[in-house]
Design an enzyme around this catalytic site. Structure first.
Site, mmCIF file in Angstrom:
data_model
loop_
_atom_site.group_PDB
_atom_site.id
_atom_site.type_symbol
_atom_site.label_atom_id
_atom_site.label_comp_id
_atom_site.label_asym_id
_atom_site.label_seq_id
_atom_site.Cartn_x
_atom_site.Cartn_y
_atom_site.Cartn_z
ATOM 1 N N PRO A 1 -33.969 -14.474 -42.721
ATOM 2 C CA PRO A 1 -32.596 -14.432 -42.236
ATOM 3 C C PRO A 1 -32.451 -14.741 -40.745
ATOM 4 O O PRO A 1 -33.244 -14.285 -39.924
ATOM 5 C CB PRO A 1 -32.156 -12.986 -42.510
ATOM 6 C CG PRO A 1 -33.017 -12.549 -43.640
ATOM 7 C CD PRO A 1 -34.328 -13.248 -43.437
ATOM 8 N N ASN A 2 -31.456 -15.529 -40.452
ATOM 9 C CA ASN A 2 -31.012 -15.891 -39.108
ATOM 10 C C ASN A 2 -31.921 -16.884 -38.388
ATOM 11 O O ASN A 2 -31.578 -17.348 -37.307
ATOM 12 C CB ASN A 2 -30.792 -14.648 -38.231
ATOM 13 C CG ASN A 2 -29.674 -13.789 -38.762
ATOM 14 O OD1 ASN A 2 -28.591 -14.286 -39.050
ATOM 15 N ND2 ASN A 2 -29.945 -12.519 -38.923
ATOM 16 N N ARG B 1 -29.105 -18.835 -31.299
ATOM 17 C CA ARG B 1 -29.097 -17.374 -31.281
ATOM 18 C C ARG B 1 -30.043 -16.855 -30.199
ATOM 19 O O ARG B 1 -31.242 -17.107 -30.250
ATOM 20 C CB ARG B 1 -29.553 -16.855 -32.651
ATOM 21 C CG ARG B 1 -29.647 -15.360 -32.722
ATOM 22 C CD ARG B 1 -30.188 -14.922 -34.079
ATOM 23 N NE ARG B 1 -30.409 -13.489 -34.065
ATOM 24 C CZ ARG B 1 -31.471 -12.910 -34.578
ATOM 25 N NH1 ARG B 1 -32.413 -13.623 -35.160
ATOM 26 N NH2 ARG B 1 -31.594 -11.602 -34.528
ATOM 27 N N TYR C 1 -35.498 -16.089 -28.252
ATOM 28 C CA TYR C 1 -36.128 -16.965 -29.235
ATOM 29 C C TYR C 1 -36.392 -18.384 -28.740
ATOM 30 O O TYR C 1 -36.993 -19.185 -29.456
ATOM 31 C CB TYR C 1 -35.266 -17.023 -30.501
ATOM 32 C CG TYR C 1 -35.094 -15.673 -31.153
ATOM 33 C CD1 TYR C 1 -36.137 -15.083 -31.852
ATOM 34 C CD2 TYR C 1 -33.893 -14.975 -31.052
ATOM 35 C CE1 TYR C 1 -35.995 -13.842 -32.439
ATOM 36 C CE2 TYR C 1 -33.738 -13.728 -31.640
ATOM 37 C CZ TYR C 1 -34.790 -13.171 -32.328
ATOM 38 O OH TYR C 1 -34.649 -11.935 -32.903
ATOM 39 N N ASN D 1 -42.219 -15.528 -41.528
ATOM 40 C CA ASN D 1 -41.416 -14.825 -40.534
ATOM 41 C C ASN D 1 -40.261 -14.208 -41.305
ATOM 42 O O ASN D 1 -39.283 -14.890 -41.617
ATOM 43 C CB ASN D 1 -40.905 -15.758 -39.442
ATOM 44 C CG ASN D 1 -40.154 -15.013 -38.349
ATOM 45 O OD1 ASN D 1 -39.655 -13.914 -38.574
ATOM 46 N ND2 ASN D 1 -40.073 -15.611 -37.177
ATOM 47 N N ALA E 1 -35.369 -9.893 -39.812
ATOM 48 C CA ALA E 1 -35.049 -8.465 -39.863
ATOM 49 C C ALA E 1 -35.554 -7.783 -41.129
ATOM 50 O O ALA E 1 -35.736 -6.559 -41.139
ATOM 51 C CB ALA E 1 -33.539 -8.257 -39.723
ATOM 52 N N HIS F 1 -38.455 -5.054 -41.235
ATOM 53 C CA HIS F 1 -38.335 -3.648 -40.870
ATOM 54 C C HIS F 1 -37.845 -2.735 -41.985
ATOM 55 O O HIS F 1 -37.896 -1.520 -41.827
ATOM 56 C CB HIS F 1 -37.422 -3.528 -39.651
ATOM 57 C CG HIS F 1 -37.759 -4.537 -38.596
ATOM 58 N ND1 HIS F 1 -38.951 -4.519 -37.902
ATOM 59 C CD2 HIS F 1 -37.080 -5.623 -38.156
ATOM 60 C CE1 HIS F 1 -38.982 -5.544 -37.070
ATOM 61 N NE2 HIS F 1 -37.874 -6.224 -37.203
ATOM 62 N N ASP G 1 -43.510 -5.585 -51.503
ATOM 63 C CA ASP G 1 -44.099 -5.560 -52.833
ATOM 64 C C ASP G 1 -44.376 -6.965 -53.357
ATOM 65 O O ASP G 1 -45.373 -7.182 -54.059
ATOM 66 C CB ASP G 1 -43.198 -4.797 -53.803
ATOM 67 C CG ASP G 1 -43.191 -3.302 -53.537
ATOM 68 O OD1 ASP G 1 -44.034 -2.816 -52.753
ATOM 69 O OD2 ASP G 1 -42.328 -2.615 -54.121
ATOM 70 N N GLU H 1 -48.025 -12.800 -41.152
ATOM 71 C CA GLU H 1 -46.680 -12.505 -40.643
ATOM 72 C C GLU H 1 -46.578 -13.009 -39.207
ATOM 73 O O GLU H 1 -47.476 -12.772 -38.395
ATOM 74 C CB GLU H 1 -46.441 -10.993 -40.699
ATOM 75 C CG GLU H 1 -45.054 -10.580 -40.256
ATOM 76 C CD GLU H 1 -44.829 -9.087 -40.438
ATOM 77 O OE1 GLU H 1 -44.426 -8.444 -39.460
ATOM 78 O OE2 GLU H 1 -45.069 -8.575 -41.557
ATOM 79 N N HIS I 1 -43.874 -13.529 -35.755
ATOM 80 C CA HIS I 1 -42.610 -13.268 -35.068
ATOM 81 C C HIS I 1 -42.620 -14.029 -33.757
ATOM 82 O O HIS I 1 -43.615 -13.995 -33.019
ATOM 83 C CB HIS I 1 -42.423 -11.773 -34.813
ATOM 84 C CG HIS I 1 -42.351 -10.989 -36.081
ATOM 85 N ND1 HIS I 1 -41.208 -10.934 -36.835
ATOM 86 C CD2 HIS I 1 -43.298 -10.285 -36.736
ATOM 87 C CE1 HIS I 1 -41.451 -10.205 -37.909
ATOM 88 N NE2 HIS I 1 -42.711 -9.805 -37.884
ATOM 89 N N ILE I 2 -41.543 -14.722 -33.469
ATOM 90 C CA ILE I 2 -41.439 -15.514 -32.248
ATOM 91 C C ILE I 2 -41.415 -14.612 -31.022
ATOM 92 O O ILE I 2 -42.104 -14.863 -30.033
ATOM 93 C CB ILE I 2 -40.192 -16.411 -32.315
ATOM 94 C CG1 ILE I 2 -40.351 -17.436 -33.459
ATOM 95 C CG2 ILE I 2 -39.948 -17.116 -30.976
ATOM 96 C CD1 ILE I 2 -39.082 -18.182 -33.812
ATOM 97 N N SER I 3 -40.640 -13.557 -31.091
ATOM 98 C CA SER I 3 -40.542 -12.617 -29.965
ATOM 99 C C SER I 3 -41.573 -11.499 -30.130
ATOM 100 O O SER I 3 -42.128 -11.301 -31.209
ATOM 101 C CB SER I 3 -39.135 -12.016 -29.894
ATOM 102 O OG SER I 3 -38.910 -11.158 -30.999
ATOM 103 N N ARG J 1 -39.160 -4.836 -27.986
ATOM 104 C CA ARG J 1 -37.714 -4.908 -28.211
ATOM 105 C C ARG J 1 -37.175 -3.558 -28.684
ATOM 106 O O ARG J 1 -37.783 -2.526 -28.466
ATOM 107 C CB ARG J 1 -37.421 -6.039 -29.195
ATOM 108 C CG ARG J 1 -37.835 -7.400 -28.590
ATOM 109 C CD ARG J 1 -37.464 -8.558 -29.438
ATOM 110 N NE ARG J 1 -36.012 -8.627 -29.585
ATOM 111 C CZ ARG J 1 -35.408 -9.299 -30.556
ATOM 112 N NH1 ARG J 1 -36.115 -9.965 -31.447
ATOM 113 N NH2 ARG J 1 -34.094 -9.318 -30.631
ATOM 114 N N ARG K 1 -37.289 -2.345 -34.327
ATOM 115 C CA ARG K 1 -38.149 -3.508 -34.568
ATOM 116 C C ARG K 1 -39.636 -3.177 -34.444
ATOM 117 O O ARG K 1 -40.484 -4.009 -34.737
ATOM 118 C CB ARG K 1 -37.806 -4.629 -33.598
ATOM 119 C CG ARG K 1 -36.408 -5.183 -33.773
ATOM 120 C CD ARG K 1 -36.193 -6.387 -32.870
ATOM 121 N NE ARG K 1 -34.801 -6.706 -32.726
ATOM 122 C CZ ARG K 1 -34.095 -7.454 -33.571
ATOM 123 N NH1 ARG K 1 -34.679 -7.972 -34.633
ATOM 124 N NH2 ARG K 1 -32.814 -7.696 -33.348
#
Length: 143
Positions: A8-9, A16, A21, A73, A76, A79, A86, A97, A99-101, A106, A110
């Site tokens: 998402p996003n 954004r 990001y 990635n 959200a 979390h 699963d 996994e 994550h850019i940030s 943060r 997160r």
């Protein structure tokens, strides 16, 4: 063949929160992943979706479609999505996994990933380079 999934996003990359990001778009990221895959000698397929169910199906079906690993990635969903956790645990492919940030620097919510524990590794805070490192780990068999 490696599957790169963005949740998402992430379709809003470049628009954004560019201070968090960066200014590169999802299209830029996908092009980079394909180029990196070519350098590593492995085809890369990139997909993004804002819907949890679609991500679950792609993860569940990845092996049947000939993928050897997944770069994920989850956005959200990282979390709180036990369904995503699963799905990762319920299939045999290695998942890294990304994550850019730096999620640990943060907001407090997160700091916890429900998905990382069932992944082979987690890369956070290195920008788009994290995707390349994940591709390398999957290609070299270290993930």
């Amino acid at each position: 063949m490696i599957l790169v999934l963005n949740g998402p996003n992430l379709n809003r990359l470049g628009l954004r929160e560019p201070g968090v990001y960066g200014s590169q778009t999802l299209e830029d990221l996908e092009r980079l992943c394909e180029e990196w895959g070519a350098e590593l000698g492995v085809p890369v397929t990139c997909r993004q979706n804002n819907y949890e169910g679609q991500l679950l199906e792609w993860i569940q079906d990845a092996e049947a479609h000939g993928f050897s690993g997944i770069v994920l990635n989850p956005g959200a969903l990282t979390h709180y999505s036990y369904a995503l956790r699963d799905a990762i645990a319920g299939q045999p492919l290695p998942v890294v996994e990304v994550h850019i940030s730096n999620v640990d620097a943060r907001e407090e919510f997160r700091h916890r990933s429900v998905t990382a524990a069932v992944c082979k590794g987690k890369i956070s805070g290195l920008g788009l380079l994290g995707y390349r490192l994940a591709l390398e780990a999957l290609t070299e068999g270290t993930a």
